[in-house]
Design a protein around this motif. Structure first.
Motif, PDB file in Angstrom:
ATOM      1  N   VAL A 122       0.849  -1.189   0.000  1.00 51.12           N
ATOM      2  CA  VAL A 122       0.000   0.000   0.000  1.00 51.12           C
ATOM      3  C   VAL A 122       0.886   1.241   0.000  1.00 51.12           C
ATOM      4  CG1 VAL A 122      -1.802   1.272   1.225  1.00 51.12           C
ATOM      5  CG2 VAL A 122      -1.812  -1.239   1.241  1.00 51.12           C
ATOM      6  N   VAL A 123       0.661   2.103  -0.968  1.00 53.32           N
ATOM      7  CA  VAL A 123       1.435   3.339  -1.096  1.00 53.32           C
ATOM      8  C   VAL A 123       0.542   4.503  -0.655  1.00 53.32           C
ATOM      9  CG1 VAL A 123       2.705   4.848  -2.659  1.00 53.32           C
ATOM     10  CG2 VAL A 123       2.721   2.358  -3.016  1.00 53.32           C
ATOM     11  N   PRO A 124       0.830   5.111   0.486  1.00 50.53           N
ATOM     12  CA  PRO A 124      -0.045   6.176   0.987  1.00 50.53           C
ATOM     13  C   PRO A 124      -0.030   7.397   0.086  1.00 50.53           C
ATOM     14  CG  PRO A 124       1.940   6.025   2.318  1.00 50.53           C
ATOM     15  CD  PRO A 124       1.966   4.858   1.379  1.00 50.53           C
ATOM     16  N   GLY A 125      -1.092   8.179   0.194  1.00 51.55           N
ATOM     17  CA  GLY A 125      -1.195   9.392  -0.616  1.00 51.55           C
ATOM     18  C   GLY A 125      -1.620  10.576   0.225  1.00 51.55           C
ATOM     19  N   VAL A 126      -1.484  11.768  -0.314  1.00 50.92           N
ATOM     20  CA  VAL A 126      -1.933  12.985   0.354  1.00 50.92           C
ATOM     21  C   VAL A 126      -3.460  12.958   0.413  1.00 50.92           C
ATOM     22  CG1 VAL A 126      -2.018  15.501   0.262  1.00 50.92           C
ATOM     23  CG2 VAL A 126       0.051  14.290  -0.476  1.00 50.92           C
ATOM     24  N   SER A 127      -4.021  13.082   1.602  1.00 48.74           N
ATOM     25  CA  SER A 127      -5.473  13.032   1.728  1.00 48.74           C
ATOM     26  C   SER A 127      -6.100  14.383   1.393  1.00 48.74           C
ATOM     27  CB  SER A 127      -5.890  12.611   3.138  1.00 48.74           C
ATOM     28  OG  SER A 127      -5.833  13.708   4.024  1.00 48.74           O
ATOM     29  N   SER A 128      -7.377  14.352   1.040  1.00 54.30           N
ATOM     30  CA  SER A 128      -8.096  15.580   0.737  1.00 54.30           C
ATOM     31  C   SER A 128      -8.200  16.483   1.960  1.00 54.30           C
ATOM     32  CB  SER A 128      -9.494  15.248   0.208  1.00 54.30           C
ATOM     33  OG  SER A 128     -10.209  14.461   1.144  1.00 54.30           O
ATOM     34  N   VAL A 129      -8.188  15.884   3.153  1.00 56.21           N
ATOM     35  CA  VAL A 129      -8.252  16.699   4.376  1.00 56.21           C
ATOM     36  C   VAL A 129      -7.041  17.619   4.463  1.00 56.21           C
ATOM     37  CG1 VAL A 129      -8.267  16.630   6.889  1.00 56.21           C
ATOM     38  CG2 VAL A 129      -9.592  14.945   5.585  1.00 56.21           C
ATOM     39  N   MET A 130      -5.858  17.064   4.210  1.00 56.52           N
ATOM     40  CA  MET A 130      -4.649  17.879   4.265  1.00 56.52           C
ATOM     41  C   MET A 130      -4.646  18.945   3.163  1.00 56.52           C
ATOM     42  SD  MET A 130      -3.687  16.336   6.800  1.00 56.52           S
ATOM     43  CE  MET A 130      -3.868  14.750   7.594  1.00 56.52           C
ATOM     44  N   SER A 131      -5.126  18.552   1.993  1.00 51.42           N
ATOM     45  CA  SER A 131      -5.171  19.496   0.880  1.00 51.42           C
ATOM     46  C   SER A 131      -6.131  20.647   1.169  1.00 51.42           C
ATOM     47  CB  SER A 131      -5.593  18.760  -0.400  1.00 51.42           C
ATOM     48  OG  SER A 131      -5.680  19.653  -1.486  1.00 51.42           O
ATOM     49  N   CYS A 132      -7.298  20.338   1.744  1.00 45.21           N
ATOM     50  CA  CYS A 132      -8.276  21.385   2.040  1.00 45.21           C
ATOM     51  C   CYS A 132      -7.757  22.335   3.109  1.00 45.21           C
ATOM     52  CB  CYS A 132      -9.590  20.753   2.485  1.00 45.21           C
ATOM     53  SG  CYS A 132     -10.542  20.025   1.125  1.00 45.21           S
ATOM     54  N   ALA A 133      -7.102  21.802   4.110  1.00 36.51           N
ATOM     55  CA  ALA A 133      -6.527  22.667   5.139  1.00 36.51           C
ATOM     56  C   ALA A 133      -5.491  23.607   4.530  1.00 36.51           C
ATOM     57  CB  ALA A 133      -5.891  21.824   6.245  1.00 36.51           C
ATOM     58  N   ALA A 134      -4.704  23.079   3.597  1.00 36.17           N
ATOM     59  CA  ALA A 134      -3.656  23.887   2.970  1.00 36.17           C
ATOM     60  C   ALA A 134      -4.245  25.030   2.148  1.00 36.17           C
ATOM     61  CB  ALA A 134      -2.769  22.997   2.101  1.00 36.17           C
ATOM     62  N   VAL A 135      -5.244  24.725   1.314  1.00 39.74           N
ATOM     63  CA  VAL A 135      -5.792  25.772   0.446  1.00 39.74           C
ATOM     64  C   VAL A 135      -6.625  26.773   1.241  1.00 39.74           C
ATOM     65  CG1 VAL A 135      -5.761  24.262  -1.559  1.00 39.74           C
ATOM     66  CG2 VAL A 135      -7.865  24.460  -0.208  1.00 39.74           C
ATOM     67  N   ALA A 136      -7.171  26.343   2.390  1.00 41.02           N
ATOM     68  CA  ALA A 136      -7.954  27.256   3.229  1.00 41.02           C
ATOM     69  C   ALA A 136      -7.077  28.056   4.179  1.00 41.02           C
ATOM     70  CB  ALA A 136      -8.990  26.472   4.024  1.00 41.02           C
ATOM     71  N   LYS A 198     -17.313  30.056  11.862  1.00 42.67           N
ATOM     72  CA  LYS A 198     -15.998  29.403  11.863  1.00 42.67           C
ATOM     73  C   LYS A 198     -15.896  28.312  10.796  1.00 42.67           C
ATOM     74  CE  LYS A 198     -14.809  30.213  16.714  1.00 42.67           C
ATOM     75  NZ  LYS A 198     -13.602  31.004  16.395  1.00 42.67           N
ATOM     76  N   ALA A 199     -16.911  28.149   9.988  1.00 43.49           N
ATOM     77  CA  ALA A 199     -16.964  27.054   9.017  1.00 43.49           C
ATOM     78  C   ALA A 199     -16.524  27.525   7.633  1.00 43.49           C
ATOM     79  CB  ALA A 199     -18.369  26.482   8.944  1.00 43.49           C
ATOM     80  N   ILE A 200     -15.601  26.793   7.034  1.00 47.18           N
ATOM     81  CA  ILE A 200     -15.103  27.084   5.690  1.00 47.18           C
ATOM     82  C   ILE A 200     -15.488  25.939   4.759  1.00 47.18           C
ATOM     83  CG2 ILE A 200     -13.057  27.508   4.269  1.00 47.18           C
ATOM     84  CD1 ILE A 200     -13.703  29.758   6.205  1.00 47.18           C
ATOM     85  N   TYR A 201     -16.006  26.293   3.605  1.00 48.07           N
ATOM     86  CA  TYR A 201     -16.414  25.328   2.578  1.00 48.07           C
ATOM     87  C   TYR A 201     -15.321  25.236   1.516  1.00 48.07           C
ATOM     88  CZ  TYR A 201     -18.981  23.566  -1.515  1.00 48.07           C
ATOM     89  OH  TYR A 201     -19.377  22.861  -2.618  1.00 48.07           O
ATOM     90  N   ILE A 202     -14.892  24.014   1.196  1.00 46.09           N
ATOM     91  CA  ILE A 202     -13.872  23.787   0.166  1.00 46.09           C
ATOM     92  C   ILE A 202     -14.398  22.756  -0.820  1.00 46.09           C
ATOM     93  CG2 ILE A 202     -11.497  23.151  -0.347  1.00 46.09           C
ATOM     94  CD1 ILE A 202     -12.279  23.787   3.218  1.00 46.09           C
ATOM     95  N   GLU A 203     -14.290  23.080  -2.093  1.00 43.91           N
ATOM     96  CA  GLU A 203     -14.789  22.197  -3.157  1.00 43.91           C
ATOM     97  C   GLU A 203     -13.664  21.880  -4.128  1.00 43.91           C
ATOM     98  OE1 GLU A 203     -17.710  23.206  -6.874  1.00 43.91           O
ATOM     99  OE2 GLU A 203     -18.594  23.452  -4.867  1.00 43.91           O
ATOM    100  N   ARG A 204     -13.480  20.576  -4.396  1.00 40.64           N
ATOM    101  CA  ARG A 204     -12.492  20.098  -5.372  1.00 40.64           C
ATOM    102  C   ARG A 204     -11.107  20.720  -5.138  1.00 40.64           C
ATOM    103  NH1 ARG A 204     -17.268  20.626  -8.747  1.00 40.64           N
ATOM    104  NH2 ARG A 204     -17.957  18.548  -9.433  1.00 40.64           N
ATOM    105  N   ALA A 205     -10.616  20.588  -3.936  1.00 37.20           N
ATOM    106  CA  ALA A 205      -9.324  21.172  -3.572  1.00 37.20           C
ATOM    107  C   ALA A 205      -8.205  20.648  -4.460  1.00 37.20           C
ATOM    108  CB  ALA A 205      -9.003  20.862  -2.111  1.00 37.20           C
ATOM    109  N   SER A 206      -7.304  21.512  -4.831  1.00 37.10           N
ATOM    110  CA  SER A 206      -6.083  21.257  -5.612  1.00 37.10           C
ATOM    111  C   SER A 206      -6.344  21.031  -7.093  1.00 37.10           C
ATOM    112  CB  SER A 206      -5.289  20.059  -5.046  1.00 37.10           C
ATOM    113  OG  SER A 206      -5.766  18.816  -5.530  1.00 37.10           O
TER     114      SER A 206
END
Length: 238
Positions: A122-136, A198-206
């Motif tokens: 299994v080769v891990p990948g960058v999760s969408s959670v980390m990506s959304c935090a980064a772009v937000a 305090k809520a941020i909406y992120i769609e299709r991050a990255s």
């Protein structure tokens, strides 16, 4: 000797967020497998497309998105049969999985069917959670803060028998994934808890279609690949 099964995480959508190992395995693959939804195009394949060489054999698994799990399980059964044939012939198989294979990833269903009989990596990948935090621009956690990750369908289900002011779990940061048709219910729960500001909406991050905005300004409908981040900010990260 059998082939090896590789479950390769591709990250949230930007091909440059794939790991070097993922790119190497895909570029050297003779057989790849990946899911599609309702006969449409594969998001996973689109992320990896730049590394797929001509002549690769492709195993396409059409996975129905229904409340009833039986059709999806049957599709994974069929996919496992096709993959098993390649592995028995001594061919390695690279399974493409957006995000991370073991974080709400489709690969885990194939892993459960094949791990007992074949070598698996299994080769891990960058999760969408980390990506959304980064772009937000929102750090997910500092020091001893607690992060809770919750699928929107589960949050919506709990709303049916719980007071909206009590539905959100106690935590410092809340991540609500897989919004889709549940956005309205999730927004109501967040408003009821007094956390809409305090809520941020992120769609299709990255991806080129990325959108980041306050939840209060979010559209009425959301795609499956969207999430909400609520960072309460108790720790100033200093």
């Amino acid at each position: 000797m059998t082939g090896t099964l590789y479950g390769v995480g591709l990250g949230p959508g930007d091909p440059e967020l794939m790991t070097l190992k993922a790119a190497r395995l895909i570029g050297g693959a003779k057989v790849i497998a990946y899911p599609t939804l309702a006969g449409g195009s594969s998001f996973a394949r689109s992320i990896a497309a730049g590394h797929i060489v001509p002549g690769v054999r492709e195993i396409v698994m059409d996975i129905p998105m229904t409340v009833d799990r039986a059709p999806a399980q049957a599709a994974y059964d069929l996919g496992a049969v096709a993959i098993r044939a390649e592995l028995d012939a001594g061919h390695d198989v690279v399974v493409l999985c957006e995000g991370d294979p073991f974080f709400y990833g489709s690969f885990m269903y194939l892993y459960a069917r094949l791990r007992a009989d074949y070598p698996v990596e299994v080769v891990p990948g960058v999760s969408s959670v980390m990506s959304c935090a980064a772009v937000a621009g929102l750090p997910l956690a500092a020091r001893n803060e607690v992060v809770t990750i919750m699928p929107a369908p589960e949050l919506a289900r709990r709303l049916s028998d719980t007071n909206p002011t009590q539905i959100l779990p106690p935590c410092d940061t809340l991540v609500v994934m897989k919004l889709g048709r549940h956005l309205k219910a999730v927004r109501a729960a967040i408003e009821g808890a007094g956390l809409i500001d305090k809520a941020i909406y992120i769609e299709r991050a990255s991806t080129p279609d990325e959108c980041v905005m306050p939840l209060s300004q979010a559209p009425e409908k959301a795609p499956y690949f969207s999430m909400i981040l609520i960072v309460k900010g108790a720790d100033p990260w200093l």
